[in-house]
Design an enzyme around this catalytic site. Sequence first.
Site, short mmCIF file in Angstrom:
data_model
loop_
_atom_site.label_atom_id
_atom_site.label_comp_id
_atom_site.label_asym_id
_atom_site.label_seq_id
_atom_site.Cartn_x
_atom_site.Cartn_y
_atom_site.Cartn_z
N LYS A 181 0.86 -1.19 0.00
CA LYS A 181 0.00 0.00 0.00
C LYS A 181 0.89 1.24 0.00
CE LYS A 181 -1.96 2.91 2.39
NZ LYS A 181 -1.97 4.43 2.27
N GLU A 255 9.81 0.87 10.87
CA GLU A 255 10.85 1.89 10.73
C GLU A 255 10.13 3.23 10.87
OE1 GLU A 255 12.64 4.81 9.39
OE2 GLU A 255 12.88 3.86 7.43
N CYS A 289 13.34 10.45 7.69
CA CYS A 289 13.24 9.95 9.07
C CYS A 289 14.56 10.13 9.81
CB CYS A 289 12.88 8.47 9.10
SG CYS A 289 11.53 8.02 8.04
N GLU A 386 9.52 15.59 15.92
CA GLU A 386 9.99 15.47 14.55
C GLU A 386 9.22 16.46 13.67
OE1 GLU A 386 11.11 11.87 11.52
OE2 GLU A 386 9.19 11.74 12.54
#
Length: 475
Positions: A181, A255, A289, A386
């Site tokens: 997906k 992750e 990331c 973040e």
Amino acid sequence: MMAIFEYAPAPESRDVVDLRSSYGLFVNGEFVEGSGKPFKTVNPATEETLAEVATATSDDVDRAVQAARKAFGVWSALPGSERAKYLFRIARIIQERARELAVLESLDNGKPIRESRDFDLPQVAAHFFYYAGWADKLEYAGFGMKPLGVAGQVIPWNFPLLMLAWKVAPALACGNTVVLKPAETTPLTALLFADICRQAELPPGVVNIVTGAGETGAAVVAHPDVDKVAFTGSTEVGRIIARTVAGTGKKLTLELGGKAANIVFEDAAIDQAVEGIVNGIFFNQGHVCCAGSRLLVQESIQDELLAALKRRVATLRVGDPLDKNTDVGAVNSAEQLAKIRRLSELGESEGAERWSPACELPERGFWFPPTLFTGVAQSHTIAREEVFGPVLSVLTFRTPAEAVEKANNTPYGLSAGVWTEKGSRILWMAERLRAGVVWANTFNKFDPASPFGGYKESGFGREGGLHGLEAYLDV
């Protein structure tokens, strides 16, 4: 008299991409209609609609999983050397169609063509080549040979095709089949990859691609006949997935987010470090990331380093992602831009000092200038959350022990960078930093043979390298 040169744009042609007005789901080797309400994917640099894309409902996901389950019998029974031939073929077609894929990635994602052409696509092909090489050697890797079955994979919008390669290549090499997906805002290169699977004559059902929003991803994760779930994305969604999978016996790798420290010691080569800092936070608009979003600079060189960094940031060109001179492209979506703005405003209101170079931003599209915050405290939101944008928080330290303490003072643990002339100090730091990857005198260096993954809230499991095979085998 000095000649003043006018800037000459160098746009890459869009003609290499044959965009359809609408795309279906890719199930059992065919493009089929989706049962849900279709959605539009837009070019973040212009806000123009690129295509209409099908939404997969839980019934569509079920059909894709059934196709993958049926194909698993055929695919897992093939000798590794035969599976390798398909993977090598896919890798070569990716290289042949690299320009088309790079242009489509930049159109759909907003990243500069220079990055999609020179980083993303070579890495994508390299991952398929690398895992093709492992397909007939699994028995020598010490893992055992048993594939898991159907892998449900959910990938993010920041590196759409590269994250697909990280997930699909090891899964297929080990004999699993896949239901993937892609992210809602960047589905187009995954759908072009479906076409590459057909071109490579991959057996139907080995790779299935279901598009849609979060509900589609949730249906893939929760499907009872999915044996392995792999997810790259935000920590909050990772937590939901972990709860969904708990107790089901499904194998899981996550992750997730990061808040990496890029640590510069006083003996570092300043110009080299500045390039590493810029690459660490402004590469892919900071949508990374493992971005080096916290700069930890030794107090004695703070002024010198910041002056050099500001000079360098002022030369960055922000604008059209298809212009080969562009350094910083468009933010991927209006939603992401709003988040970057909110956190930056919070940074100012909490007392940090904000700086951006003078740069004209295009009127249409989603744009944010490269931004530095100085006078940042560890308690500031921008030093903890973040941002996932081109925003750098600058903190200082005096001793190596203080640098380690500040670097580890985060719920995340995906990556870190260390800049120093002393090899012994690099090793001392690397031993103490709670990060899955520690770069020394460089940043954002990736290799298919090297494992990648995090500690703490940055997830668990590794992708890439020999370690990346373990997640797709019954060890």
